[in-house]
Design a protein around this motif. Structure first.
Motif, mmCIF file in Angstrom:
data_model
loop_
_atom_site.group_PDB
_atom_site.id
_atom_site.type_symbol
_atom_site.label_atom_id
_atom_site.label_comp_id
_atom_site.label_asym_id
_atom_site.label_seq_id
_atom_site.Cartn_x
_atom_site.Cartn_y
_atom_site.Cartn_z
ATOM 1 N N ASP A 88 -45.494 17.054 25.048
ATOM 2 C CA ASP A 88 -46.865 16.527 25.075
ATOM 3 C C ASP A 88 -47.732 17.094 23.959
ATOM 4 O OD1 ASP A 88 -46.948 19.074 26.236
ATOM 5 O OD2 ASP A 88 -48.477 18.515 27.694
ATOM 6 N N SER A 89 -47.216 18.090 23.243
ATOM 7 C CA SER A 89 -47.990 18.682 22.146
ATOM 8 C C SER A 89 -47.647 18.077 20.783
ATOM 9 C CB SER A 89 -47.729 20.192 22.084
ATOM 10 O OG SER A 89 -46.409 20.475 21.627
ATOM 11 N N VAL A 90 -46.623 17.234 20.726
ATOM 12 C CA VAL A 90 -46.127 16.716 19.448
ATOM 13 C C VAL A 90 -47.069 15.664 18.876
ATOM 14 C CG1 VAL A 90 -44.235 15.500 18.296
ATOM 15 C CG2 VAL A 90 -43.733 17.167 20.098
ATOM 16 N N GLN A 91 -47.422 15.850 17.614
ATOM 17 C CA GLN A 91 -48.189 14.845 16.873
ATOM 18 C C GLN A 91 -47.512 14.668 15.520
ATOM 19 O OE1 GLN A 91 -52.356 15.783 16.666
ATOM 20 N NE2 GLN A 91 -52.601 15.669 18.867
ATOM 21 N N MET A 92 -47.371 13.401 15.102
ATOM 22 C CA MET A 92 -46.707 13.115 13.835
ATOM 23 C C MET A 92 -47.553 12.146 13.031
ATOM 24 S SD MET A 92 -42.841 11.776 12.906
ATOM 25 C CE MET A 92 -42.747 10.726 14.293
ATOM 26 N N ALA A 93 -47.566 12.355 11.718
ATOM 27 C CA ALA A 93 -48.294 11.467 10.818
ATOM 28 C C ALA A 93 -47.508 11.322 9.520
ATOM 29 C CB ALA A 93 -49.685 12.032 10.524
ATOM 30 N N HIS A 94 -47.695 10.178 8.876
ATOM 31 C CA HIS A 94 -47.082 9.912 7.569
ATOM 32 C C HIS A 94 -48.187 9.538 6.587
ATOM 33 C CE1 HIS A 94 -43.625 9.186 10.249
ATOM 34 N NE2 HIS A 94 -42.933 9.673 9.240
#
Length: 108
Positions: A88-94
């Motif tokens: 639940d802590s994972v954040q991803m961006a490109h």
């Protein structure tokens, strides 16, 4: 835009009870998967004083980033990595890379 390098940034926290030593062994083993992915230019992993981890990958283009992401969860190395991460802590961006400069590699 397919020939522009892509920066993939992932932030996350570890599950309660996971030690940094345990995590780093698994994080290093993830290189086995990444070595099978075409187009990886660079990878960094860091942790701030709050325990937030940040992993940055630079890919040769968007297609390479998407291909690596598509196969990630099927890889045993990635499954071991994610088993230690609080999902639940994972954040991803490109984002497209505007400037990339590399000097002599440093291993700690």
């Amino acid at each position: 835009m397919t020939d522009i390098q892509i920066l993939e940034t992932v932030t996350f926290r570890l599950k309660d009870g996971v030690t940094e030593t345990e995590f780093m062994a698994v994080a290093c083993a993830l290189d086995d998967y990444l070595n099978r992915c075409a187009g990886l230019c660079a990878r960094t992993l860091s942790r701030d004083e709050t325990g937030l981890w940040r992993e940055d990958y630079i890919w040769v283009n968007e297609a390479a980033a998407k291909a690596a992401d598509a196969g990630f969860m099927a890889a045993p190395e990635a499954q071991a990595f994610m088993a230690l991460v609080a999902r639940d802590s994972v954040q991803m961006a490109h984002a497209p890379v505007s400037l990339f400069r590399s000097t002599t590699a440093v291993t700690i």
